[in-house]
Write a protein that holds these residues in place. Structure first.
Motif, PDB file in Angstrom:
ATOM      1  N   PHE A   1       0.844  -1.186   0.000  1.00 47.37           N
ATOM      2  CA  PHE A   1       0.000   0.000   0.000  1.00 47.37           C
ATOM      3  C   PHE A   1       0.886   1.245   0.000  1.00 47.37           C
ATOM      4  CE2 PHE A   1      -2.221  -3.447   2.158  1.00 47.37           C
ATOM      5  CZ  PHE A   1      -3.356  -3.538   1.367  1.00 47.37           C
ATOM      6  N   ASN A   2       0.306   2.374  -0.423  1.00 47.28           N
ATOM      7  CA  ASN A   2       1.088   3.611  -0.371  1.00 47.28           C
ATOM      8  C   ASN A   2       0.405   4.625   0.535  1.00 47.28           C
ATOM      9  OD1 ASN A   2      -0.756   5.301  -1.918  1.00 47.28           O
ATOM     10  ND2 ASN A   2      -0.155   4.008  -3.647  1.00 47.28           N
ATOM     11  N   ILE A   3       1.165   5.625   0.927  1.00 46.56           N
ATOM     12  CA  ILE A   3       0.679   6.559   1.952  1.00 46.56           C
ATOM     13  C   ILE A   3      -0.575   7.317   1.495  1.00 46.56           C
ATOM     14  CG2 ILE A   3       2.458   8.248   1.319  1.00 46.56           C
ATOM     15  CD1 ILE A   3       2.235   9.252   4.274  1.00 46.56           C
ATOM     16  N   ASP A   4      -0.622   7.708   0.224  1.00 47.89           N
ATOM     17  CA  ASP A   4      -1.790   8.476  -0.237  1.00 47.89           C
ATOM     18  C   ASP A   4      -3.060   7.640  -0.142  1.00 47.89           C
ATOM     19  OD1 ASP A   4      -0.240  10.634  -0.715  1.00 47.89           O
ATOM     20  OD2 ASP A   4       0.015  10.235  -2.860  1.00 47.89           O
ATOM     21  N   GLY A   5      -2.939   6.380  -0.572  1.00 49.97           N
ATOM     22  CA  GLY A   5      -4.096   5.484  -0.519  1.00 49.97           C
ATOM     23  C   GLY A   5      -4.521   5.229   0.921  1.00 49.97           C
ATOM     24  N   GLU A   6      -3.554   5.016   1.796  1.00 47.79           N
ATOM     25  CA  GLU A   6      -3.862   4.719   3.200  1.00 47.79           C
ATOM     26  C   GLU A   6      -4.461   5.939   3.904  1.00 47.79           C
ATOM     27  OE1 GLU A   6      -3.902   1.648   3.017  1.00 47.79           O
ATOM     28  OE2 GLU A   6      -2.450   0.889   4.468  1.00 47.79           O
TER      29      GLU A   6
ATOM     30  N   GLY B   1       7.449  -4.352  10.534  1.00 44.15           N
ATOM     31  CA  GLY B   1       8.578  -3.855   9.756  1.00 44.15           C
ATOM     32  C   GLY B   1       8.252  -3.959   8.275  1.00 44.15           C
ATOM     33  N   GLY B   2       9.155  -3.476   7.432  1.00 43.57           N
ATOM     34  CA  GLY B   2       8.931  -3.537   5.986  1.00 43.57           C
ATOM     35  C   GLY B   2       8.275  -2.269   5.469  1.00 43.57           C
ATOM     36  N   ILE B   3       8.218  -2.167   4.138  1.00 48.31           N
ATOM     37  CA  ILE B   3       7.792  -0.905   3.513  1.00 48.31           C
ATOM     38  C   ILE B   3       6.292  -0.870   3.241  1.00 48.31           C
ATOM     39  CG2 ILE B   3       8.101   0.556   1.463  1.00 48.31           C
ATOM     40  CD1 ILE B   3      10.980  -0.740   1.337  1.00 48.31           C
ATOM     41  N   GLY B   4       5.771  -1.918   2.580  1.00 42.40           N
ATOM     42  CA  GLY B   4       4.383  -1.910   2.135  1.00 42.40           C
ATOM     43  C   GLY B   4       3.395  -1.700   3.268  1.00 42.40           C
ATOM     44  N   ALA B   5       3.637  -2.378   4.402  1.00 46.52           N
ATOM     45  CA  ALA B   5       2.699  -2.288   5.525  1.00 46.52           C
ATOM     46  C   ALA B   5       2.899  -1.002   6.331  1.00 46.52           C
ATOM     47  CB  ALA B   5       2.865  -3.504   6.432  1.00 46.52           C
ATOM     48  N   PHE B   6       4.001  -0.287   6.045  1.00 47.33           N
ATOM     49  CA  PHE B   6       4.305   0.906   6.827  1.00 47.33           C
ATOM     50  C   PHE B   6       3.446   2.099   6.410  1.00 47.33           C
ATOM     51  CE2 PHE B   6       7.304   4.430   8.102  1.00 47.33           C
ATOM     52  CZ  PHE B   6       7.134   4.249   9.457  1.00 47.33           C
ATOM     53  N   ALA B   7       2.872   2.042   5.203  1.00 42.21           N
ATOM     54  CA  ALA B   7       2.116   3.193   4.691  1.00 42.21           C
ATOM     55  C   ALA B   7       0.972   3.582   5.633  1.00 42.21           C
ATOM     56  CB  ALA B   7       1.586   2.868   3.298  1.00 42.21           C
ATOM     57  N   LYS B   8       0.333   2.599   6.261  1.00 44.22           N
ATOM     58  CA  LYS B   8      -0.782   2.932   7.169  1.00 44.22           C
ATOM     59  C   LYS B   8      -0.268   3.687   8.401  1.00 44.22           C
ATOM     60  CE  LYS B   8      -0.892  -1.626   9.464  1.00 44.22           C
ATOM     61  NZ  LYS B   8      -0.080  -2.452   8.576  1.00 44.22           N
TER      62      LYS B   8
END
Ligand code: NAP
Length: 246
Positions: A176-181, A199-206
């Protein structure tokens, strides 16, 4: 040919598989539990399903002539990680854990660190609107809070209600990305997020979106760290594998 068993179900596991496929003389074998109905990427050389505990995994290592074992499972997948460590100990196979680093709070974050979902459920304020993206199997603790309104995101369309009272379900898969979240949290009127420190990038957007919107995050701590050699990236895991073969 050196066969490397990667216990996966994560982006890191997939990434390591890709890196090892490029090496000559190495045959990576990715293992998935089979929880997701249709995994987004299923590389050649994937096996699906449990081994039947640590003993079954130890037998698999010997029977399939595996050279080394890498546990690249999710930081909260405790049972398989414990089994992998036991199987490696039983068989003496070279064993590595690939474990991404946990997230650290930054200025602007409103995190409350807690131990598990049960503690998270107790903490939630009555009337709150809470976003949960914890996996369909980990929602049981929240069934005690009909006074809270939940927005639950899962990968697969559920066959049965996830909670015993009204809740909103979003079926979607990362990254996911920050804008979508940000859009999701604000459009749903979310007032708190419960997350595991994966940890990790994709789950960090939220988490970034919650920071941007000044929404508090109830952050579940990781289970105790794995024993033995641990590296935080797929590239480092590839280097370790190649060293074993050298
Ligand atoms: P778990 O509780 O640690 O493991 C339960 C059982 O599932 C294990 O004892 C094993 O069965 C089987 N299993 C788990 N991972 C496996 C793998 N990679 N290959 C073959 N069998 C596996 O695991 P979980 O928390 O349910 O997670 C299941 C999988 O989803 C893991 O692979 C993990 O990487 C992935 N995942 C988990 C999370 C999470 O939040 N926990 C999030 C994203 C992805 P046997 O005892 O029969 O061998």
């Amino acid at each position: 040919m050196a066969r490397i068993l990667i216990l996966g179900g994560t982006e890191d596991g997939l990434h390591l598989h890709v890196l090892l496929e490029r090496e000559t003389g190495v045959e990576p074998l990715l293992s998935l539990a089979g929880r997701t109905k249709a995994p987004a990427h299923l590389p050649t050389g994937t096996r699906i399903g449990g081994f039947g505990g640590a003993g079954g995994l130890a037998e698999f290592l010997a029977h399939e002539r595996i050279t080394a074992l890498v546990d690249a499972t999710h930081p909260f997948a405790k049972t398989i990680s414990a089994n992998a460590a036991i199987a490696a100990e039983m068989t003496g196979f070279p064993f590595l854990t690939l474990l991404r680093l946990p997230w650290e709070p930054e200025t602007g974050d409103r995190w409350r660190h807690i131990e598990d979902e049960a503690e998270a459920a107790q903490l939630l304020q009555s009337g709150a609107r809470v976003f949960l993206a914890l996996g369909a199997q980990r929602l049981g603790a929240f069934s005690t809070r009909p006074d809270v309104s939940f927005v639950v995101r899962v990968v697969d369309t559920p066959n049965a209600p996830l909670l015993p009272f009204r809740h909103e379900v979003i079926v979607d898969r990362g990254p996911f990305n920050i804008d979508g979240e940000r859009n999701l949290l604000s459009s749903r009127g979310v007032t708190a997020v419960v997350a595991r420190n994966s940890g990790g990038i994709g789950a960090f957007a939220k988490i970034e979106a919650a920071r941007a919107l000044n929404i508090p995050v109830v952050m579940i701590r990781r289970p105790p760290a794995a024993v033995g050699i641990v590296v935080p990236s797929a590239a480092m895991a590839r280097d370790w594998v190649m060293k074993q073969l050298g």
